[in-house]
Design a protein around this motif. Sequence first.
Motif, short mmCIF file in Angstrom:
data_model
loop_
_atom_site.label_atom_id
_atom_site.label_comp_id
_atom_site.label_asym_id
_atom_site.label_seq_id
_atom_site.Cartn_x
_atom_site.Cartn_y
_atom_site.Cartn_z
N LEU A 76 0.83 -1.20 0.00
CA LEU A 76 0.00 0.00 0.00
C LEU A 76 0.86 1.25 0.00
CD1 LEU A 76 -3.16 0.30 0.18
CD2 LEU A 76 -2.79 1.07 2.52
N ARG A 77 0.48 2.22 -0.82
CA ARG A 77 1.15 3.51 -0.84
C ARG A 77 0.15 4.57 -0.37
NH1 ARG A 77 3.16 5.59 -6.53
NH2 ARG A 77 0.91 5.91 -6.77
N PRO A 78 0.31 5.09 0.84
CA PRO A 78 -0.63 6.11 1.34
C PRO A 78 -0.63 7.35 0.47
CG PRO A 78 0.69 5.19 3.13
CD PRO A 78 1.30 4.71 1.86
N ASP A 79 -1.79 7.96 0.36
CA ASP A 79 -1.96 9.18 -0.43
C ASP A 79 -2.30 10.32 0.53
OD1 ASP A 79 -2.51 11.16 -2.24
OD2 ASP A 79 -4.04 10.06 -3.35
N TRP A 81 -1.02 10.66 3.72
CA TRP A 81 -0.86 10.30 5.13
C TRP A 81 0.33 9.36 5.24
CZ3 TRP A 81 -1.86 5.02 6.30
CH2 TRP A 81 -2.52 4.31 5.28
N GLU A 82 0.81 9.17 6.44
CA GLU A 82 2.03 8.39 6.65
C GLU A 82 1.73 7.10 7.39
OE1 GLU A 82 6.49 8.92 8.67
OE2 GLU A 82 5.16 10.65 8.41
N ALA A 83 2.26 6.00 6.88
CA ALA A 83 2.07 4.70 7.53
C ALA A 83 2.99 4.59 8.75
CB ALA A 83 2.37 3.58 6.55
N MET A 233 -2.73 -2.14 7.68
CA MET A 233 -3.18 -1.77 6.33
C MET A 233 -2.96 -2.92 5.34
SD MET A 233 -0.30 1.04 5.37
CE MET A 233 1.43 0.61 5.11
N THR A 407 -9.11 3.57 2.72
CA THR A 407 -8.78 2.84 3.93
C THR A 407 -9.31 3.57 5.16
OG1 THR A 407 -6.68 3.91 4.54
CG2 THR A 407 -6.60 2.27 2.74
N TRP A 409 -7.61 4.94 7.30
CA TRP A 409 -6.68 6.02 7.67
C TRP A 409 -6.62 7.11 6.61
CZ3 TRP A 409 -5.53 0.81 7.42
CH2 TRP A 409 -5.53 0.14 8.65
N ALA A 412 -5.45 5.60 -0.51
CA ALA A 412 -4.16 4.97 -0.80
C ALA A 412 -4.25 4.21 -2.11
CB ALA A 412 -3.76 4.03 0.34
N ARG A 414 -2.83 0.62 -3.99
CA ARG A 414 -2.26 -0.69 -3.68
C ARG A 414 -1.63 -1.28 -4.94
NH1 ARG A 414 -2.82 -3.59 0.89
NH2 ARG A 414 -4.59 -2.32 1.61
#
Length: 445
Positions: A76-79, A81-83, A233, A407, A409, A412, A414
């Motif tokens: 997953l690459r958040p858009d 926001w930070e994982a 996630m 998601t 959060w 994101a 994927r």
Amino acid sequence: MVNPFWNAMSDAVFGEAVEAYSAHGAGHLPSHYKVSDFAEATVGLAGVALARLRAGQGGQVTVDRRLASLWFDMTLRPDGWEAPSLWDAVAGNYRCKEGWIRLHTNAPHHRDAALSVLGVPVDREAVAGAVQAWDVAALENAIVAANGCAAQMRSAEAWAEHPQGRAVAQEPLVHWQDHGSCSPAPIKSLNGIRVLDLTRVLAGPVATRFLAGFGAEVLRIDPPGWNEPGVEMEVTLGKRCAGLDLTRANDLGRVKQLLSEADVFVHGYRGDALERLGLGDDVRRAVNPRLIDVRLNAYGWSGPWKNRRGFDSLVQMSCGIAALGMAEEGASNPVPLPVQALDHGTGYLMAACVLEALAARAQGRIKSARVSLARTAHLVMQHRCALERTGAIASAAGDFGEVLEQTGWGPAHRIKAPLQVMGAGPRWSVGAGPLRRDPAAFGAR
């Protein structure tokens, strides 16, 4: 290309000759073991099992080798926001008086156990200083005795001579158990199949994520206070996520009710844990005689460590994988696999077992399966290779799908799915989200 893992895994799951799958894509994860071959084969194994379930005799299964390798890592690459970090402040490898030890401290109670033995606060430098005063075997034993999680680095040769290593080497890749006959119930898809998921990081959730992607209704149950912030996630995609405390009578009763309604139970409790909670094999079988039970353990199902806590990173230290990487590279510290391949590969193996057991139930037999990370490691360690960094696989912007996943959060992207089964890939009906956000109930049939 003949995949070196295929025969061993397909024989373990299907017990007969099966249709091969086709794979495309190039590249490899940089390792002294054939990790990308392993990723391709395990994803393909689950795909073939699904095709057999759908079509009776199988159907076209295609695996993208590059994407399969990437799905053995974070997808997953958040858009915007930070994982969270994958590891807490203490987890990692430490040098003892002689040798290395790995502390697994992502869970607060596991961290507390390790720190109580070492007598230091949550401070990495303080932990490193305290560890240096210990004999590695004594520290491993002390932390495990305190209900913590640790593993000293052993060579493959030392593991082969260790009582647990010898026990694991004698085990099958899959322990199948036949519970007898039942009334046949033909099945052509996973739609309407209910899966009760009592697994944690990371193999079990990979299995149930796969099943959810192809139509199963997955209900994950977690105890109060348990969190997996770095991987939630990844492990919650496509699932309902509820919370119950199995030490409370009412919640234990609720789990028994859910077991009675489920088709499949996937769990990763240590060998004796469910028995102590009042959910032993006989209880589960009495609650639901048609239940398919697929179970994961870290260190195997026989030997002195069969009830020991463990995780992928610890098993890699115990069995010799990290030691071989260190020796081959002339490194100054342990060198594990580039991804948590034991977890991911075992997860797809578990998914294949679920699917094969569903196919058997459709024909009038009830079967269950048990697997372990240590036995998977035994298979991986039979397939070494020269380290080649040229052509190594790394994710790129083009690997991520165009569809935005909503998601819990934030939005994101994927990585694209690595598998096509009879022309279709997985589709998850709900994005990933926090644990314990849903009621502990299956939906209507």
